[in-house]
Write an enzyme that holds these catalytic residues in place. Structure first.
Site, mmCIF file in Angstrom:
data_model
loop_
_atom_site.group_PDB
_atom_site.id
_atom_site.type_symbol
_atom_site.label_atom_id
_atom_site.label_comp_id
_atom_site.label_asym_id
_atom_site.label_seq_id
_atom_site.Cartn_x
_atom_site.Cartn_y
_atom_site.Cartn_z
ATOM 1 N N ASP A 1 13.667 7.620 13.511
ATOM 2 C CA ASP A 1 13.573 9.010 13.066
ATOM 3 C C ASP A 1 12.925 9.899 14.115
ATOM 4 O O ASP A 1 12.906 11.118 13.946
ATOM 5 C CB ASP A 1 12.782 9.089 11.757
ATOM 6 N N ASP B 1 9.486 5.516 -3.151
ATOM 7 C CA ASP B 1 9.905 4.185 -3.587
ATOM 8 C C ASP B 1 9.753 4.019 -5.100
ATOM 9 O O ASP B 1 10.675 3.551 -5.777
ATOM 10 C CB ASP B 1 9.095 3.116 -2.833
#
Length: 1147
Positions: free
Chosen positions: A421, A847
């Protein structure tokens, strides 16, 4: 001119077009035109689209197939599993050698790279692998290579020719430039025979192709041929007692077929799997009744006693200190409520076991539906995410990648995607180095059954490395690999300097070129523009990602999308190595293929919300769906490696078992390395992973905790599970899945869009998933391939055996260009990505929210605890780092509480106890408000001389004793069924109070400010000391980094210590000492200080050092002892004085 490299660049430009698909790559989709730029600046087209494949050439080239059965005298020169032509395989080679870039409002370019890293590349699957030069005049291309890396000679004259010149020759008449004879194209087009009717062929040569057989000397012995990978048919006939037959190697012993024989019986070679007794892949192991029954009984007893105790406390206030009583009773009621939320989901803990032998027998054994014995397991895509090479060392990430490439799973079914990223060239070249080293590491692991398959961890293990090793050449191979790994680490650690020196040299060259140009044109040398300080790749071109010196379109948050196939997809059949005299390692009986490895850096532009890790994971989901489309996805952090090479198979046992199609993910426990032996700050978190998660497995499944999770791709797309049944609030069972077809024959077919979701129409697919046709077409394929085998009447919604034995299509430029398109920054606009599809946005704990959404739709999850840890990673052992980690988790929980993801608003598909569990996730940080007040109550009691009750009567003490004993017994039983150590349980209790009075409190404040005022708050660290002992692996444990999170616990400690001394002194000097209230306050104050003991040790810093706080505490203790000594033994009055002096007398 600063952007013009010295070497001729190789680029390709994408023309605007529709989305592509794997099923129709040549007819639709992103079109990529390869081009080679000459020294004069002219572009020469290298694309297949510019070659006329019509007419006679097209018919011969695309459709001609050899139907002669393979025998020892008539062996096909190409393997029967290679369905692509020479040009198509060469095109796949070009794809793997190209760096694809693109994004919003920009063309997709394919930069053909002859050199990826500075070191030499040897593996044929890797980009930039060595090869012979083309024999055509004025051509610097490399010749086409097969899966072994050997040169492919399309003509019998062995004229070396590259893929581009070969296509030009085909276009100009199909004549070989060397011998001027026509190419025999049909010899290179071998379709995979269809054996659905039951005919079984003789196995084809195990390795090499037509060119391999030509290159080999004809006088090699039969034994040598078997070692080099060629198939030895004579030996096969002898060992299997087989005979020749038309397409059938398993002939009956008597050689005669009886007309009355069963049609399903094929000789004596392969038994029919339907005749075998059906065996489950997994089984539940209930907890022993002698442990779980008393555990549940104690929960009920403590719950009842808590009710009576709180009722008694409310009815008997302390009239002398109503404020103290009021605060205490409010806190105790909240603590009881919090304990209920935490304890109720633990009523049904279970254990599970898998049977890997049954998995191998079902999916990898030869059968009528799988005559070649190829793996029928579904594909697997592994995601590894990293963002900053400075905070996440590239060597750690490289070791994680190596452990994935060496995992024990069918090579052709595995694909690894690394998400960078940060778009850093350092990460890119580190991954390329890892792919190069995998050429030796992966076959070494397979040959000697190495565990663990992380080289750094393996070589640091203590003990005898030769234990349980049967091969005599293990020691020699290990020494060789150890030397290569040491060199590999040196190269990785030297990459920053290497990239910096290379970039400085190229930038200096560009500066000189600019100066020369100004002199030639008569410009002013003193005012020449400065050359942009670019970051350069090994092939002498600009890195399209982030530069060391930030520049527009080359900085963090502003760079193009990048995709590089580091390792191209392997062949579908095993490829055995050759004896290598140079490396002194024999891989002749080891499969040397490597899984596909893809480097991905999604496009980032200013003005777009990239949604951090969740956005990066969703980009990988889309790119992998277009390229490999594995029905299952394993996501790992860059510091979590595969510790058990069988872990993926263990997880697949649950997915492929009966009812597995309703499982959305398999969560593995997180295990950590590098933790101090005492686990001062409960970094292992075993109470949660071995207690809470195992208990949730008995309800609807564990939560998703960010890493070490095996997902079903279809569930990530936001669909409901098949055959969904749920219980309403009134106890009625309803069928939620009424849109599926009830035709039994349709249950083994791929579904349409309206079958997947009743509310989803084909026209609405772009609104939910984006405008990629390839992505939309991959969804029903992934759903079908992820089903269990339909080998049992109880298996509903299954797939037929052998359906996944077909080799996958090779990569082409259209597919990779489509993958670049779906990772662009604009792709998610006006879609449901991050809202319903993929990882969910809007929380720092994406998550937990992602797992909650799946459970809320009716999916269930499974907790897979393996005998050998599946994965291992690292965790912060420093106090400050640990507190900030907990702060991030708690902040995410507060965000969940104030969002629509609060379990109070869940659907009726979420089971009651599962709802309680998720409700506790959003509520637990608010306990800190009551906990911090309760920690000050003992000090307030000691200062005021009052207690939370009027008197310490018998009723209060009995209640307190029963509650305490029940808590102790519950802890002992929980330790028994969860396997957690008692010391680990106590460490967890200590850190619960430490984090509750620091990180959780700040998370609540931060969450309230964000919800009410929209204010974002971040806490920065200021290091007060640095670790000096590099030899101490726990040196970071003693580093003191100041943070504002430490203020509340320090205040609580100091106030309680001072209150203890004040209360003791006050009681001594009192005319009527109240020892009962002193003992009550002192007991609870000691309870607080005992829980804060690890925090106090953390403030001490390194052993042997004396920080300032020690002097402060020492001064307080010295003053207190002095005052106490004066009280016990007061000084005598001077002669002639008043005689008035204090005295001391024990009551």
């Amino acid at each position: 001119m600063s952007n013009i490299p010295q070497n001729p660049a190789k680029k390709a430009i994408r023309s605007p077009g529709g989305a592509g698909s794997q099923s129709s790559r040549n007819s639709s989709g992103q079109s990529v035109k390869f081009a080679r730029r000459t020294s004069s600046g002219r572009y020469i087209s290298l694309s297949r689209e510019d070659i006329d494949m019509s007419g006679e050439l097209s018919g011969d080239y695309m459709n001609y197939t050899v139907h002669i059965p393979p025998t020892p005298d008539n062996q096909p020169m190409e393997g029967p599993t290679e369905a692509a032509s020479v040009a198509v395989r060469a095109e796949e080679q070009y794809v793997s050698n190209s760096l694809f870039t693109g994004g919003f409002n920009s063309v997709t370019r394919a930069h053909l790279m002859d050199k990826v890293i500075e070191s030499e590349v040897s593996h044929p699957q890797m980009a930039g692998a060595k090869g012979s030069a083309c024999a055509m005049a004025a051509c610097d291309g490399k010749v086409m290579r097969d899966e072994r890396g050997e040169d492919i000679d399309p003509c019998e004259c062995r004229f070396k020719i590259c893929r581009d010149c070969y296509l030009d020759a085909q276009k100009d008449g199909g004549l070989c430039p060397g011998c001027k004879e026509p190419y025999k194209i049909g010899d290179y087009e071998d379709e995979a025979p269809n054996f659905s009717a039951g005919a079984l062929p003789l196995p084809a040569p195990g390795g090499g192709g037509k060119a391999d057989n030509r290159i080999m000397n004809s006088n090699k012995s039969l034994l040598m041929r078997s070692q080099t990978g060629d198939f030895d048919h004579n030996r096969w006939l002898f060992e299997t007692k087989g005979t020749y037959g038309y397409g059938n190697a398993f002939w009956p012993k008597d050689g005669i077929y009886d007309e009355d024989d069963d049609d399903d019986r094929i000789g004596d070679g392969i038994p029919d799997t339907m005749d075998k007794p059906w065996k489950p892949l997994t089984r539940k192991i209930p907890m022993p009744t002698g442990i779980i029954s008393p555990y549940r009984l104690l929960i009920v007893v403590r719950l009842v006693v808590l009710g009576f105790f709180l009722s008694w406390r409310v009815k008997h206030p302390n009239e002398d200190a109503p404020w103290l009583w009021g605060m205490s009773i409010v806190c105790e009621i909240w603590f009881a409520f919090s304990w209920i939320l935490d304890q109720l989901p633990k009523l049904r803990p279970i254990n599970r076991a898998t049977d890997l032998a049954v998995l191998k027998d079902k999916f990898e054994a030869a059968s009528p539906s799988n005559p070649n014995g190829r793996s029928d397991l579904p594909g697997m895509d592994v995601f590894v995410s990293t963002a900053d090479p400075e905070k996440e060392p590239p060597l750690v990430t490289a070791n994680t990648i190596l452990s994935i490439l060496a995992v024990d799973y069918p090579v052709e079914k595995l694909a690894c995607y690394i998400s960078d990223d940060g778009g850093a060239l350092l990460t890119f070249e580190a991954m390329a180095e890892a792919a190069s080293f995998a050429n030796m590491w992966v076959p070494f692991c397979r040959k000697h059954d190495i565990e663990p398959r992380n080289p750094d961890t393996y070589f640091q293990q203590k003990g005898d490395p030769t234990k349980n090793k049967r091969r005599s050449d293990f020691v020699k191979d290990r020494r060789k690999v150890k030397r290569e790994y040491d060199e590999f680490k040196v190269r990785i650690n030297g990459l920053p300097d290497s990239i910096r020196r290379r970039s400085e040299a190229f930038n200096a060259r560009e500066d000189m070129k600019m100066m020369k140009h100004l002199r030639e044109t008569g410009g002013d040398i003193t005012e020449h523009p400065k050359v942009v300080k670019a970051t350069w790749m090994a092939d002498g071109t600009h890195w399209p990602g982030t530069w060391a010196v930030p520049s527009p379109e080359h900085k963090k948050g502003d760079h193009a999308g990048i995709l590089q196939v580091m390792l191209k997809p392997p062949s579908c059949d095993p490829l055995f190595g050759l004896p290598d005299e140079e490396q002194m390692m024999d891989f002749s009986d080891v499969d040397i293929r490597l899984p596909m490895l893809v480097y991905v850096s999604r496009e980032k532009r200013p003005g777009y919300d990239h949604n951090k890790k969740a956005g990066a994971m969703n980009a990988l989901v889309r790119a992998s769906a277009v390229m490999s489309n594995g029905p299952f996805i394993l996501n790992l952090d860059c510091d979590h490696y595969i510790y058990n090479c069988q872990a993926l198979r263990e997880g697949m046992c649950f997915m492929m078992d009966r009812g597995g199609d309703r499982i959305c993910y398999i969560q593995f426990p997180q295990r950590f390395e590098g933790i101090d032996p005492s686990d001062r700050y409960a970094n292992h978190n075993t109470v949660f992973f071995d207690g809470n998660m195992r208990a949730l497995d008995g309800i609807q499944g564990p939560m998703y905790v960010g890493t070490g999770c095996l997902f079903r791709r279809f569930a990530l797309y936001g669909f409901d599970p098949p055959r969904q049944k749920y219980v309403t609030w009134f106890g009625k069972t309803k069928e939620a899945d009424k849109t599926r077809s009830r035709d039994p024959e349709s249950e083994s077919q791929s579904l349409r869009a309206e079958d997947l979701d009743s509310e989803l129409d084909t026209a609405l697919m772009p609104k939910r998933f984006g405008n990629s046709a390839a992505l939309a077409e991959s969804i029903p394929i992934a759903e079908f391939q992820g089903r269990p085998l339909a080998d049992h009447p109880g298996v509903k919604h299954g797939r037929p055996p052998g359906a996944l034995c077909v080799p996958r299509q090779p990569l082409d430029p259209t597919t990779v260009a489509e993958a670049v398109s779906v990772i662009s920054c604009w792709y998610e606009d006006k879609t449901e990505w991050g809202d319903r599809v993929g990882w969910i946005y809007g929380s720092v704990t994406e998550d937990v929210v992602t797992g909650y959404r799946m459970h809320n739709r009716g999916w269930r999850s499974v907790y897979c605890v393996t005998k050998r840890d599946a994965f291992r990673g690292s965790a912060p052992i420093n106090l400050t780092d640990r507190l900030h980690q907990v702060l991030r988790w708690a902040t995410g929980s507060v965000e969940i509480f104030f969002s629509r993801n609060n379990a109070l608003f869940a659907s009726s598909r979420l089971k009651f106890l599962q709802r309680i569990s998720y409700l506790n996730v959003g509520i637990y940080p608010f306990t800190s408000l009551f906990l911090i007040v309760y920690c000050f109550l003992p000090a307030l009691s000691l200062f005021s001389g009052q207690f939370i009750v009027q008197t310490l009567n018998v009723t209060f003490l009995i209640y307190l004793l029963i509650i305490s004993i029940a808590l102790i017994l519950l802890a002992i039983l929980e330790v028994r069924w969860s396997g957690v150590g008692l010391e680990e349980w106590w460490r967890n209790e200590q850190f619960w109070l430490i984090s509750g009075t620091s990180a959780h409190l700040y998370a609540v404040v931060q969450g309230l400010l964000k919800v009410i005022a929209g204010i974002e708050i971040s806490f920065t660290l200021t290091s007060k000391s640095a670790a000096e002992d590099s030899d101490d692996i726990y040196a970071d444990l003693y580093v003191v980094k100041w943070t504002s999170l430490m203020i509340p616990p320090i205040t609580i400690m100091m106030v309680n210590i001072i209150a203890l001394l004040f209360g003791f002194a006050k009681t001594i000097y009192s005319e009527t000492p109240k020892w009962s209230k002193l003992l009550g306050g002192a007991f609870f104050s000691f309870w607080v200080l005992a829980h804060l003991y690890p925090f106090a040790k953390g403030l001490m810093g390194r052993r042997g050092k004396t920080p300032t706080i020690v002097y402060v505490w020492s001064g307080l203790i010295a003053i207190t002892i002095s005052l106490l000594w004066i009280a016990i033994s007061p000084p005598k009055p001077a002669p002639g004085g008043d005689g008035v002096h204090g005295g001391f007398q024990f009551p």
